[in-house]
Design an enzyme around this catalytic site. Structure first.
Site, mmCIF file in Angstrom:
data_model
loop_
_atom_site.group_PDB
_atom_site.id
_atom_site.type_symbol
_atom_site.label_atom_id
_atom_site.label_comp_id
_atom_site.label_asym_id
_atom_site.label_seq_id
_atom_site.Cartn_x
_atom_site.Cartn_y
_atom_site.Cartn_z
ATOM 1 C CB THR A 1 -13.522 -8.643 8.532
ATOM 2 O OG1 THR A 1 -13.733 -9.844 9.243
ATOM 3 C CG2 THR A 1 -14.664 -7.714 8.824
ATOM 4 C CB THR B 1 -8.048 -9.941 12.312
ATOM 5 O OG1 THR B 1 -9.314 -10.446 12.685
ATOM 6 C CG2 THR B 1 -8.193 -8.615 11.602
ATOM 7 C CG ASP B 2 -9.852 -15.068 13.826
ATOM 8 O OD1 ASP B 2 -10.005 -13.884 14.233
ATOM 9 O OD2 ASP B 2 -10.697 -15.959 13.982
ATOM 10 C CE LYS C 1 -8.671 -10.917 16.308
ATOM 11 N NZ LYS C 1 -9.602 -11.573 15.402
#
Lengths: 602, 438
Positions: free
Chosen positions: B100, B175-176, B254
């Site tokens: 992203t 980010t995942d 996360k």
């Protein structure tokens, strides 16, 4: 003159447009505050929106108040939007049909860039639901360009030192936006159109009421002028004044333009130097000028123009000042067409200022005080605005002032500010669904009025037809066959006077009114007792209407009882009208006069 | 994508996406730019962007289409302007791997595309102008698609940048699985001498409210100014745009699907707090310092490692699948202190753990509690697991244990050595003590 209006009306759905939060903000206290900044970014066609750049150039900090029942992670821009609220969409489809607009086949949700911080995402979600409608008015048909479903923005709490605090409870409430074509003929007509649209919206029975739930934006231009959007008129009464003043303002700016052509010919204003005059005012009597920095700037050949009155109490100087305020966050500017005594600037200082900026007889000058950076930005904005005056009125967005005048808010946003909301799938609107909505459509205001005038006087008819109680009125009149006049008077007049005397009428819900009229229909009490009963029930909301009647001893007198009372009065020598009047005086709340007349007559 | 019918019609009329068109549908005439169709939505509705900026969907059935003059390129135009280095400014290398943070909305798929050049970055975050930015595009992929081979390429690319005069390296990443990548590079870059800072964003940078701008700014500052020569992961520290945390690459996870402050340090304190004005406040004093050491790259990984989660009702046969497929190592994300189903013979994992161990395959135990450490002796069932040969991995995160086992198996001769390495701290993944945090 060309004029069109945009109406924004909050819908009375239970939930917000894209999340499960309540769409009815109450009296909650904020439980937390978060802090954000926003940037100007390019839209889908790779352009940055002008209005967005303007806000970003102000480099602001936004604070958002979080409320427990009306804020979730969606409002915080910490969770993607949920599916679109179908109730809200249905209401807007209904509005489209009422305005003879064409409903789109597939609703595409768009992101409309707004970085004044009023939306945590940096954009407002909005979608066209219908277009090409029209409505009848006293001055001919007015076209409806588009009808949109969109999210309400945050409510502003305060703005100070470049930091704005918003409340998140309002964010995301569904709104219908209706934009008319520029078919409005004059100021009065603008008001008529706004009123009429308001009536149509209320006829759906699915819109919110009260202060702030409806707002009008007005687009105005005159020949040779520019398209100006005036934002946020909340009072219908002000619309006429707004239009009149804006027309005058644009005419005034055209006069200035002509004068400048005479003074400058083909030339334009050279960028003047900013002169630091801080030390001149170090010991000034004016607090306004004893600041970190005071800058002055000459405006060549502008003498007398800054004082040009555009409309009552607004001069060209104020227009320049608006730019400085909006773009640099200063309090304002002082210009040479003003009375300097106001700012404790003596003749000597004025002459000295003139000398320092190098202004001659034909020149004007401005001064600004504050932080150095802000002052520099302010004077740059003044120069920018001064250049615009050579072109006449500018396309821009202005905000309404309390007197119906307006002030510069930001440049007119372009189409670059819209790009697709990819987190929400497009919504198909089937022909079957439209058909279903059409079948349930409420009558148009004029049809409803005509129908009501057959059973009510004009005043009461107008009140009930626009009231949020209208669906209840219909239910009672049609379902229980109670006299319409009594129902309308009870809902619109009795309740209002009870509220005025301080009774908690919010406790009187639909069920209570149904109960009241069922008991009435069964002959438990007479009309005159209704205010007493409602007063009692509002204060003791746990108790039933029949219990209230008993407790207040307001049961209607039986025929037998009435006869007995009448006989007693007759014995005491009373008869005819006098007898009726005396009984009514004593037992008004328990006696039905027509019944009594019958008994006495017999 | 539009339906085949629409695509054919467009082809026949010579109309392309981005062309100005006139559509006549049910008596209505609409003019605007033909937009690409999102994946979602009715493939039989034509999407037109009107001059007021709005898009609407019109049913293609019975509609008339006409091409008009004019064409617009849809999408973000990446700038290919070269940024010159200015002497005296610190240099930071930025390696873009997608996700992203470095992406724009792709209007064809509704997804996001990685399309940022260095000058795009500086345009988006003007504060980066105080640095010389060297921007490298490595991949444009969403992090859920990443595999061990990508970690290797990433490590190579970072290694190359570490050899330049850059003060530090920033890696932008989806980010995942960013915490898998930071763990992988923590093991692969030996004797690290400069900061390597991973960052990403939870809101794409096409929106004004994106967290990417501040994350990027803080990451570049941290890479340039801090003396933390570790692989770290830097993201928002709160829901506000007030500061970021740099977390140790082997001690972070996360923990939220969508919030800006989704990443938290687990069983460790964040390394530092970084403010958008460039200020750095160190929190954790236990870190490797910037130095003149020679960094080396060790990118060997054994990819046949599995990560298995236990849960009530699980079928032990899942083990047979991995053993049958000749997997070389297994990490179990057990419950609580590291439990697996034990007592009911039919469903017990103990025989499988024994079988694997016997075959020389390490079975490592971590906890799905995320916070805290596992323990091999507190309960009888844990002791059975231990006796069966399981390796209890202390306070190591399951994701980190998974990546570490890949690394370890590529560097050990036998089970015993692998077990020993798993329990030896290599890159801050194991803490001897669990401090008391607020």
């Amino acid at each position: 003159m060309k004029c069109g209006i945009e109406i924004h009306q909050r819908l009375a759905t239970e939930k917000k447009l894209f999340c499960g939060c309540s769409a009815q903000p109450g009296e909650e206290k904020p439980i937390a505050t978060i802090e954000r900044r926003q940037k100007a970014v390019a839209g889908e066609l790779g352009e940055v929106d002008l209005a967005a750049l303007h806000e970003y150039s102000r480099n602001r900090i936004y604070r958002y108040q979080v409320f427990p029942g009306t804020t979730c992670l969606v409002e915080l821009d910490e969770e993607p939007p949920h599916d679109m609220n179908k109730d809200a969409l249905e209401t807007v489809v209904e509005v489209c049909l009422l305005l003879n607009a064409k409903v789109v086949d597939e609703v595409q949700v768009m992101r409309k860039t707004v970085i004044d911080g009023s939306n945590t995402c940096g954009f407002q979600r909005t979608a066209i639901v219908g277009s090409d409608g029209s409505m009848e008015t006293s001055k001919g048909d007015v076209g409806i360009q588009i009808i949109c479903l969109e999210e309400e923005s945050c409510g502003i709490v305060e703005e100070k030192n470049g930091e704005i605090t918003y409340r998140l409870d309002r964010l995301g409430i569904p709104l219908v936006e209706i934009a008319t074509a520029a078919d409005i003929k004059d100021a009065k007509h603008a008001r008529e159109v706004a009123e009429k649209l308001g009536m149509i919206l209320r006829a759906t029975g699915r819109v919110q009421r009260g202060i702030g739930t409806i707002r009008q934006d007005i687009n105005i231009s005159i020949p040779g002028g520019a398209r100006v959007e005036v934002k946020g008129a909340q009072e219908l009464g002000l619309i006429e004044t707004i239009v009149e003043k804006e027309v005058k303002r644009q005419e005034g700016l055209l006069r200035v333009k002509e004068e400048l052509e005479k003074r400058f010919g083909k030339n334009t204003l050279e960028k003047p130097a900013m002169v630091d005059v801080t030390e001149m005012f170090k010991n000034s009597a004016s607090k306004l000028l004893r600041k970190e920095c005071v800058l002055a700037m000459k405006l060549e050949k502008f003498a007398g123009l800054l004082g040009e009155e555009l409309y009552e109490n607004r001069r060209l100087g104020t227009e320049l000042s608006d730019y400085a305020v909006a773009k640099a966050g200063v309090g304002g500017i002082i210009h040479s067409d003003e009375k300097f005594e106001k700012y404790s600037i003596g003749k000597g200082d004025a002459d000295e200022l003139k000398k320092r900026v190098g202004a001659g007889e034909k020149d004007a000058f401005v001064i600004v005080a504050g932080e150095r950076k802000a002052c520099e930005r302010a004077l740059e904005s003044v120069y920018e605005r001064a250049l615009h005056t050579f072109k006449g009125p500018q396309n821009e967005v202005r905000r309404v002032l309390p007197d119906g005048g307006t002030a510069f808010m930001r440049p007119m946003p372009g189409s670059a500010r819209l790009y697709p909301e990819t987190d929400v799938p497009p919504v198909l609107i089937s022909k079957e669904w439209i058909g279903e909505v059409r079948r349930k459509l409420p009558e148009k205001p004029e049809e409803r009025k005509e129908k009501l005038l057959k059973v009510l006087n004009e005043e009461l008819a107008e009140r009930i037809m626009l009231s949020k109680n209208y669906p209840l009125f219909e239910k009672i009149v049609n379902g229980l066959k109670v006299e319409p006049k009594l129902v309308a008077a009870t809902l619109e007049e009795t309740v209002v006077s009870l509220r005025r005397e301080g009774a908690p009428v919010e406790n009187l819900n639909e069920n209570k009114f149904m109960e009241l009229f069922i008991e009435y229909k069964c002959g438990k009490f007479v009309k005159a007792a209704i205010p007493e009963i409602l007063r009692y029930v509002s204060r003791n909301s746990g108790e039933s209407v029949s219990h209230a009647v008993e407790k207040l001893k307001l049961e209607k007198m039986s025929e037998k009882e009435l006869k007995k009372v009448a006989d007693e009065k007759k014995k005491a020598g009373k008869k005819g009208k006098e007898l009726i009047e005396e009984i009514m005086r004593e037992h008004r709340l328990r006696v039905d006069i027509s019944e009594l007349s019958k008994i006495v007559g017999a | 994508m539009y339906s085949k019918k629409i695509q054919e019609k467009l082809k026949e009329l010579g109309i392309e996406i981005g062309d100005r068109v006139r559509v006549k549908s049910r008596g209505e005439v609409c003019e605007g730019i033909l937009m690409p169709k999102q994946e979602l939505g009715d493939p039989n509705a034509i999407v037109v962007k009107l001059s007021n900026g709005y898009a609407i969907g019109l049913n293609f059935e019975g509609a008339g289409l006409e091409k008009l003059e004019g064409h617009r390129k849809i999408g973000f135009k990446s700038s290919d302007e070269k940024l010159k280095h200015v002497a005296g400014k610190p240099t930071v290398s930025i390696i873009s791997t997608g996700g992203t943070v470095a992406s724009r909305v792709d209007y064809t798929t509704g997804g996001v595309n990685a399309s940022y050049s260095a000058s795009d970055l500086v345009k988006a975050v003007p504060e980066l102008g105080e640095f010389n930015i060297d921007s490298k595009f490595l991949f444009g992929m969403m992090s859920e698609d990443m595999r061990a081979e990508h970690w290797k390429e990433m490590a190579k690319a970072v290694f190359k940048e570490l050899k330049t005069d850059a003060r530090g390296v920033v890696v932008t990443h989806g980010t995942d699985t960013m915490h898998f990548s930071t763990a992988a590079l923590s093991f692969m870059l030996k004797d690290l001498n400069k900061p390597v800072v991973f960052t990403g964003s939870q809101r794409s940078s096409d929106r004004g409210s994106s967290d990417s701008f501040m994350n990027m700014l803080c990451a570049v500052n941290f890479a340039s100014k801090s003396d933390v020569a570790e692989v770290s992961l830097l993201m928002h520290g709160s829901s506000s745009d007030d500061f970021c945390y740099a977390h140790r690459g082997t001690k972070v996870r996360k923990l939220h699907t969508s919030k800006r402050d989704a990443f938290k340090s687990v069983n460790d304190e964040p390394l530092a707090k970084i403010f958008p004005n460039g200020k750095i406040e160190m929190i954790n004093s236990n870190y490797r310092k910037r130095s003149e050491r020679e960094v080396s790259l060790d990118d060997k990984l054994e990819e046949k490692v599995a990560l298995i989660k236990t849960y009530p009702g699980m079928d032990p046969e899942i083990f047979d699948f991995y053993l049958g497929k000749k997997f070389k190592g297994i990490v179990i994300e057990g419950t609580g202190l590291g439990h697996v189903p034990t007592a009911i013979e039919k469903y017990s994992l103990i025989p499988r753990i024994k079988e694997a161990t016997k075959a020389g395959i390490p079975v490592c135990i971590t906890s799905q509690c995320i916070f805290g450490r596992v323990h091999e002796f507190v309960y009888a069932n844990l002791r059975k697991e231990y006796e069966a040969g399981a390796v209890f991995c202390g306070d190591m995160l399951s994701e980190v244990a998974y990546v570490k086992l890949m690394h370890v198996l590529a560097h050990s001769k036998d089970l015993e050595e692998a077990k020993k390495l798993m329990l030896t701290n290599i890159a801050g993944e194991l803490n001897e003590r669990t401090p008391v945090f607020e």
